[in-house]
Design an enzyme around this catalytic site. Structure first.
Site, PDB file in Angstrom:
ATOM      1  N   HIS A   1      -2.232   2.082  -6.085  1.00  0.00           N
ATOM      2  CA  HIS A   1      -2.859   0.859  -5.575  1.00  0.00           C
ATOM      3  C   HIS A   1      -3.041  -0.174  -6.686  1.00  0.00           C
ATOM      4  O   HIS A   1      -3.156  -1.374  -6.401  1.00  0.00           O
ATOM      5  CB  HIS A   1      -4.204   1.179  -4.927  1.00  0.00           C
ATOM      6  CG  HIS A   1      -4.579   0.237  -3.828  1.00  0.00           C
ATOM      7  ND1 HIS A   1      -3.918   0.189  -2.615  1.00  0.00           N
ATOM      8  CD2 HIS A   1      -5.540  -0.732  -3.760  1.00  0.00           C
ATOM      9  CE1 HIS A   1      -4.452  -0.738  -1.855  1.00  0.00           C
ATOM     10  NE2 HIS A   1      -5.432  -1.327  -2.524  1.00  0.00           N
TER      11      HIS A   1
ATOM     12  N   ARG B   1      -0.416  -2.755  -6.545  1.00  0.00           N
ATOM     13  CA  ARG B   1      -0.689  -3.797  -5.539  1.00  0.00           C
ATOM     14  C   ARG B   1      -1.651  -4.839  -6.107  1.00  0.00           C
ATOM     15  O   ARG B   1      -1.458  -6.044  -5.919  1.00  0.00           O
ATOM     16  CB  ARG B   1      -1.257  -3.138  -4.282  1.00  0.00           C
ATOM     17  CG  ARG B   1      -1.694  -4.103  -3.167  1.00  0.00           C
ATOM     18  CD  ARG B   1      -2.064  -3.281  -1.948  1.00  0.00           C
ATOM     19  NE  ARG B   1      -2.915  -4.006  -1.029  1.00  0.00           N
ATOM     20  CZ  ARG B   1      -2.473  -4.798  -0.033  1.00  0.00           C
ATOM     21  NH1 ARG B   1      -1.180  -4.988   0.116  1.00  0.00           N
ATOM     22  NH2 ARG B   1      -3.320  -5.387   0.789  1.00  0.00           N
TER      23      ARG B   1
ATOM     24  N   LYS C   1      -2.166  -1.756   7.781  1.00  0.00           N
ATOM     25  CA  LYS C   1      -3.600  -1.620   8.024  1.00  0.00           C
ATOM     26  C   LYS C   1      -4.061  -2.641   9.058  1.00  0.00           C
ATOM     27  O   LYS C   1      -3.745  -3.821   8.955  1.00  0.00           O
ATOM     28  CB  LYS C   1      -4.352  -1.832   6.703  1.00  0.00           C
ATOM     29  CG  LYS C   1      -5.832  -1.506   6.786  1.00  0.00           C
ATOM     30  CD  LYS C   1      -6.462  -1.602   5.420  1.00  0.00           C
ATOM     31  CE  LYS C   1      -7.938  -1.242   5.472  1.00  0.00           C
ATOM     32  NZ  LYS C   1      -8.569  -1.320   4.129  1.00  0.00           N
TER      33      LYS C   1
ATOM     34  N   ARG D   1       0.870  -1.171   0.000  1.00  0.00           N
ATOM     35  CA  ARG D   1       0.000   0.000   0.000  1.00  0.00           C
ATOM     36  C   ARG D   1       0.912   1.229   0.000  1.00  0.00           C
ATOM     37  O   ARG D   1       2.067   1.171   0.415  1.00  0.00           O
ATOM     38  CB  ARG D   1      -0.895   0.019   1.241  1.00  0.00           C
ATOM     39  CG  ARG D   1      -1.813  -1.197   1.379  1.00  0.00           C
ATOM     40  CD  ARG D   1      -2.633  -1.103   2.661  1.00  0.00           C
ATOM     41  NE  ARG D   1      -3.574  -2.211   2.812  1.00  0.00           N
ATOM     42  CZ  ARG D   1      -3.339  -3.323   3.484  1.00  0.00           C
ATOM     43  NH1 ARG D   1      -2.153  -3.499   4.085  1.00  0.00           N
ATOM     44  NH2 ARG D   1      -4.248  -4.279   3.572  1.00  0.00           N
TER      45      ARG D   1
ATOM     46  N   TYR E   1      -9.537 -11.644  -6.662  1.00  0.00           N
ATOM     47  CA  TYR E   1      -8.561 -11.769  -7.749  1.00  0.00           C
ATOM     48  C   TYR E   1      -8.772 -13.039  -8.564  1.00  0.00           C
ATOM     49  O   TYR E   1      -8.318 -13.131  -9.704  1.00  0.00           O
ATOM     50  CB  TYR E   1      -7.135 -11.735  -7.184  1.00  0.00           C
ATOM     51  CG  TYR E   1      -6.804 -10.422  -6.522  1.00  0.00           C
ATOM     52  CD1 TYR E   1      -6.557  -9.284  -7.276  1.00  0.00           C
ATOM     53  CD2 TYR E   1      -6.773 -10.316  -5.132  1.00  0.00           C
ATOM     54  CE1 TYR E   1      -6.285  -8.071  -6.672  1.00  0.00           C
ATOM     55  CE2 TYR E   1      -6.501  -9.104  -4.518  1.00  0.00           C
ATOM     56  CZ  TYR E   1      -6.261  -7.987  -5.287  1.00  0.00           C
ATOM     57  OH  TYR E   1      -5.995  -6.787  -4.693  1.00  0.00           O
TER      58      TYR E   1
ATOM     59  N   HIS F   1      -4.432  -9.337   4.222  1.00  0.00           N
ATOM     60  CA  HIS F   1      -5.895  -9.336   4.323  1.00  0.00           C
ATOM     61  C   HIS F   1      -6.353 -10.089   5.569  1.00  0.00           C
ATOM     62  O   HIS F   1      -5.744 -11.086   5.951  1.00  0.00           O
ATOM     63  CB  HIS F   1      -6.507 -10.009   3.090  1.00  0.00           C
ATOM     64  CG  HIS F   1      -6.419  -9.186   1.848  1.00  0.00           C
ATOM     65  ND1 HIS F   1      -6.602  -9.710   0.581  1.00  0.00           N
ATOM     66  CD2 HIS F   1      -6.171  -7.858   1.662  1.00  0.00           C
ATOM     67  CE1 HIS F   1      -6.467  -8.756  -0.315  1.00  0.00           C
ATOM     68  NE2 HIS F   1      -6.217  -7.628   0.315  1.00  0.00           N
TER      69      HIS F   1
END
Length: 305
Positions: free
Chosen positions: A252, A255, A188, A163, A287, A278
């Site tokens: 982004h 990424r 995050k 990120r 994805y 995640h």
């Protein structure tokens, strides 16, 4: 910009708190409330990136409603504000959720008041596929970037699936060349994770280090300290233009491309989940929608005619 908002807002909320709003007087906004709120968030150990997002949304709200004391604004008036954002400003679901979270958190922390806005959260889930670049497009962007620092920044983001905030927070001490990995600290959700360190990236980082000699952060500004987010965005934008890439892309997007290309090359989705940081495998599974067509070598019905 604020004058434009004033016109749109006063037209839409004729009988609300925003009638005849004069945004030219936004200097009356109580910045002490903002600072008090941000202090609470820091004490509660929110990440700086999250705090910045809260700050941006809160300031916007307080400027819009600056002729009223925040504590006097009712839930009904807050609802009208969100409706205005959705109908007149055409905000996306993510910004809508972020603004609602900001208002709820602000009134809880500063005025110990529970605001009832749960009915305003989007109910329908957005099923947008993430934008990504092909491997050839990524290679073209990296190859076309002549400035060593800029090339290293773009390559690091893509090679590690970072990120933007993670790139800016990346310190020299986080690069573990002997273990062929990079430690991403307090990303995050205040989580640490480890990503692989490509030999190609390591060679580039060493070349970059010898020339620029950063002291603490891998990428620093001219006067030291963390590199600016805007500068990174401008770097990528310029390289995309020079490379004549037609696909719309942001930082982004690199990424997303990282995750997509790992999946295309057979990496287990559970591993990709950990590499991306995640919380849920469901977030990573988006994805698979991109790669399934390629993986199964599906053909269009047109090819059978």
């Amino acid at each position: 910009y604020m004058k434009k908002d004033e016109i749109l807002l006063s037209k839409y909320l004729i009988i609300s708190i925003f009638i005849n709003l004069d945004l030219r007087n936004n200097c009356n906004m109580d910045y002490k409330l903002v600072e008090k709120f941000l202090t609470r968030l820091r004490v509660q150990r929110f990440s700086e990136n999250t705090i910045e997002n809260y700050k941006s949304q809160l300031i916007y709200f307080l400027k819009i409603s600056n002729q009223y004391k925040p504590e006097d604004i009712t839930d009904n008036q807050l609802e009208k504000f969100i409706i205005w954002l959705v109908n007149e400003k055409n905000i996306g679901q993510s910004y809508q959720k972020a603004m609602l979270a900001t208002l709820k958190k602000f009134y809880k922390e500063i005025f110990n008041r529970e605001v009832n806005l749960s009915h305003l959260y989007p109910k329908r889930k957005e099923n947008k596929l993430p934008k990504f670049l092909t491997q050839n497009e990524i290679k073209k962007i990296i190859d076309i970037t002549e400035n060593l620092k800029h090339k290293t920044i773009i390559t690091t983001i893509y090679s590690c699936g970072l990120r933007l905030s993670e790139l800016l927070e990346l310190k020299i001490s986080y690069i573990k060349s002997e273990q062929d990995c990079i430690v991403i600290r307090q990303s995050k959700g205040n989580k640490d994770r480890i990503v692989m360190l490509s030999p190609k990236l390591l060679d580039l980082l060493r070349e970059y280090y010898k020339k620029y000699k950063p002291k603490e952060y891998v990428f620093e500004g001219q006067l030291g300290g963390k590199y600016s987010a805007r500068s990174v965005q401008q770097i990528l934008k310029k390289s995309i233009e020079i490379a004549k890439i037609k696909t719309q892309a942001s930082v982004h997007t690199l990424r997303h491309s990282y995750a997509t290309h790992l999946l295309e090359n057979g990496t287990d989705i559970r591993i990709i989940k950990e590499l991306l940081g995640h919380n849920s495998i469901k977030t990573t599974e988006i994805y698979t929608h991109i790669t399934d067509v390629q993986k199964h070598k599906l053909r269009s019905p047109l090819d059978f005619l």
